[in-house]
Design an enzyme around this catalytic site. Structure first.
Site, PDB file in Angstrom:
ATOM      1  N   SER A 133     -19.436 -49.868  -0.804  1.00  0.00           N
ATOM      2  CA  SER A 133     -18.386 -50.792  -1.255  1.00  0.00           C
ATOM      3  C   SER A 133     -18.906 -51.591  -2.451  1.00  0.00           C
ATOM      4  O   SER A 133     -20.124 -51.673  -2.674  1.00  0.00           O
ATOM      5  CB  SER A 133     -18.047 -51.770  -0.114  1.00  0.00           C
ATOM      6  OG  SER A 133     -17.227 -52.825  -0.576  1.00  0.00           O
ATOM      7  N   TYR A 146     -18.828 -57.589   7.030  1.00  0.00           N
ATOM      8  CA  TYR A 146     -18.544 -56.436   6.161  1.00  0.00           C
ATOM      9  C   TYR A 146     -19.554 -56.386   5.009  1.00  0.00           C
ATOM     10  O   TYR A 146     -20.136 -55.342   4.715  1.00  0.00           O
ATOM     11  CB  TYR A 146     -17.114 -56.536   5.628  1.00  0.00           C
ATOM     12  CG  TYR A 146     -16.650 -55.327   4.851  1.00  0.00           C
ATOM     13  CD1 TYR A 146     -16.144 -54.207   5.502  1.00  0.00           C
ATOM     14  CD2 TYR A 146     -16.700 -55.301   3.459  1.00  0.00           C
ATOM     15  CE1 TYR A 146     -15.706 -53.091   4.792  1.00  0.00           C
ATOM     16  CE2 TYR A 146     -16.268 -54.199   2.741  1.00  0.00           C
ATOM     17  CZ  TYR A 146     -15.768 -53.094   3.411  1.00  0.00           C
ATOM     18  OH  TYR A 146     -15.343 -51.989   2.694  1.00  0.00           O
TER      19      TYR A 146
HETATM   20  P1  NAP Z   1      -8.693 -47.364   6.406  1.00  0.00           P
HETATM   21  O1  NAP Z   1      -7.448 -46.702   5.929  1.00  0.00           O
HETATM   22  O2  NAP Z   1      -8.624 -48.572   7.231  1.00  0.00           O
HETATM   23  O3  NAP Z   1      -9.594 -46.249   7.090  1.00  0.00           O
HETATM   24  C1  NAP Z   1     -10.719 -46.560   7.881  1.00  0.00           C
HETATM   25  C2  NAP Z   1     -11.067 -45.336   8.701  1.00  0.00           C
HETATM   26  O4  NAP Z   1     -12.162 -45.643   9.576  1.00  0.00           O
HETATM   27  C3  NAP Z   1      -9.898 -44.908   9.588  1.00  0.00           C
HETATM   28  O5  NAP Z   1      -9.863 -43.516   9.689  1.00  0.00           O
HETATM   29  C4  NAP Z   1     -10.281 -45.535  10.907  1.00  0.00           C
HETATM   30  O6  NAP Z   1      -9.672 -44.952  12.024  1.00  0.00           O
HETATM   31  C5  NAP Z   1     -11.781 -45.267  10.887  1.00  0.00           C
HETATM   32  N1  NAP Z   1     -12.427 -46.024  11.933  1.00  0.00           N
HETATM   33  C6  NAP Z   1     -12.393 -47.355  12.134  1.00  0.00           C
HETATM   34  N2  NAP Z   1     -13.043 -47.664  13.263  1.00  0.00           N
HETATM   35  C7  NAP Z   1     -13.487 -46.499  13.799  1.00  0.00           C
HETATM   36  C8  NAP Z   1     -14.191 -46.156  14.970  1.00  0.00           C
HETATM   37  N3  NAP Z   1     -14.564 -47.079  15.881  1.00  0.00           N
HETATM   38  N4  NAP Z   1     -14.489 -44.849  15.206  1.00  0.00           N
HETATM   39  C9  NAP Z   1     -14.100 -43.903  14.334  1.00  0.00           C
HETATM   40  N5  NAP Z   1     -13.397 -44.159  13.205  1.00  0.00           N
HETATM   41  C10 NAP Z   1     -13.090 -45.449  12.952  1.00  0.00           C
HETATM   42  O7  NAP Z   1      -9.528 -47.825   5.140  1.00  0.00           O
HETATM   43  P2  NAP Z   1     -10.166 -47.028   3.913  1.00  0.00           P
HETATM   44  O8  NAP Z   1     -10.011 -47.909   2.749  1.00  0.00           O
HETATM   45  O9  NAP Z   1      -9.706 -45.626   3.842  1.00  0.00           O
HETATM   46  O10 NAP Z   1     -11.705 -47.098   4.347  1.00  0.00           O
HETATM   47  C11 NAP Z   1     -12.570 -45.981   4.357  1.00  0.00           C
HETATM   48  C12 NAP Z   1     -13.956 -46.457   3.968  1.00  0.00           C
HETATM   49  O11 NAP Z   1     -13.931 -46.924   2.618  1.00  0.00           O
HETATM   50  C13 NAP Z   1     -14.464 -47.619   4.820  1.00  0.00           C
HETATM   51  O12 NAP Z   1     -15.839 -47.438   5.099  1.00  0.00           O
HETATM   52  C14 NAP Z   1     -14.259 -48.819   3.897  1.00  0.00           C
HETATM   53  O13 NAP Z   1     -15.148 -49.866   4.191  1.00  0.00           O
HETATM   54  C15 NAP Z   1     -14.545 -48.186   2.551  1.00  0.00           C
HETATM   55  N6  NAP Z   1     -14.047 -48.934   1.402  1.00  0.00           N
HETATM   56  C16 NAP Z   1     -12.711 -49.102   1.194  1.00  0.00           C
HETATM   57  C17 NAP Z   1     -12.291 -49.816   0.078  1.00  0.00           C
HETATM   58  C18 NAP Z   1     -10.852 -50.041  -0.243  1.00  0.00           C
HETATM   59  O14 NAP Z   1     -10.549 -50.733  -1.211  1.00  0.00           O
HETATM   60  N7  NAP Z   1      -9.913 -49.479   0.480  1.00  0.00           N
HETATM   61  C19 NAP Z   1     -13.223 -50.351  -0.810  1.00  0.00           C
HETATM   62  C20 NAP Z   1     -14.572 -50.173  -0.558  1.00  0.00           C
HETATM   63  C21 NAP Z   1     -14.974 -49.451   0.543  1.00  0.00           C
HETATM   64  P3  NAP Z   1      -8.285 -45.610  12.614  1.00  0.00           P
HETATM   65  O15 NAP Z   1      -7.199 -45.220  11.671  1.00  0.00           O
HETATM   66  O16 NAP Z   1      -8.180 -44.972  13.955  1.00  0.00           O
HETATM   67  O17 NAP Z   1      -8.514 -47.087  12.673  1.00  0.00           O
END
Ligand code: NAP
Length: 241
Positions: A133, A146
């Protein structure tokens, strides 16, 4: 064959049911990989969008959940994408909001890397892509667990590189900027925060999950064979500002 092809490879992506993980799964499928779509929620929708894919139930409520996953099948590429975020003022932040985030974002990522490496090191080949991130570099606001977890994930990427690079495993990370997913729904719904964020992004727009997905394909492909221990910003220029 193109050095960007993943043909003949098997990739496992955690959190592949939605957001960045779903986009990575689809992109790796387009690049020719067989994709194991792992998640706590059903990954059937993602599997249905990929030529060769299967679903795997993996819930990091138990951070050791991936133990055994790599023992009975060859997985060449691991993407540690699953992640959660909790927001509150640091002065009020609870122990459970600390532990829940550290368990999924950091402890599960480490022990999943370890389980993958136990199988991949004897073969002398493997690619790990951790989803870090901007908060691997910056402090953020009201997200202490986080930020700590993502700083930790960048550090893990480097130590695992140091131990495994000479043994054929590439360990790298992507630091996504502000991407339109569930993770950032609260920020986009707040007009002031949304404007402040947009005003600072040189590219002038929020990122899309596909912006991250193609970078993950690159880091998982033979084109990235000499890239080790990198944390690659894909942020529309945010960190350059
Ligand atoms: P998201 O749509 O909230 O996706 C998060 C994913 O992680 C979902 O598939 C979620 O499953 C899964 N997850 C959460 N808890 C879990 C658990 N206990 N066991 C297995 N899977 C679990 O958000 P995203 O933005 O795509 O995030 C993906 C990654 O990118 C994360 O690591 C996040 O920190 C990182 N990131 C995102 C951004 C951004 O701007 N969006 C920026 C920097 C980094 P469920 O759907 O079942 O909850």
């Amino acid at each position: 064959m193109s050095p960007f092809s993943l043909a003949g490879q098997t990739a496992l992506i955690t959190g592949a049911n939605t957001g960045i993980g779903q986009a990575i799964a689809r992109a790796m499928g387009r690049a020719g990989a067989h994709v194991i779509c792992a998640g706590r929620s059903s990954c059937d929708e993602t599997v249905g969008q990929i030529a060769s894919a299967e679903a795997l139930h993996l819930d990091f409520a138990n951070p050791m959940a991936a133990q055994g996953v790599f023992a009975d099948r060859q997985v060449d590429i691991l993407v540690n994408n699953a992640g959660i975020i909790r927001r509150d003022d640091s002065v009020d932040f609870t122990e459970s909001d600390w532990d829940d985030v550290m368990d999924v974002n950091l402890k599960a990522a480490f022990f999943t890397c370890q389980a993958f490496a136990k199988a991949a090191l004897p073969r002398g080949a493997g690619k790990i892509v951790n989803i870090a991130s901007l908060l691997s570099f910056q402090g953020g606001i009201r997200v202490p667990s986080y930020t700590a977890s993502k700083h930790g994930l960048a550090g893990l990427t480097k130590i695992l590189c140091n131990e495994w690079a000479a043994k054929g495993i590439n360990v790298n990370a992507i630091a996504p900027g502000y991407i339109e997913t569930n993770n950032t729904q609260a920020l986009r719904a707040d007009p002031e925060r949304n404007k402040a964020i947009l005003d600072r992004i040189p590219a002038g727009r929020w990122g899309k999950a596909d912006d991250i997905a193609e970078t993950a394909v690159f880091l998982a492909s033979p084109a990235a064979n000499y890239i080790h221990g990198a944390v690659l910003n894909v942020d529309g220029g945010w960190l350059a500002r």
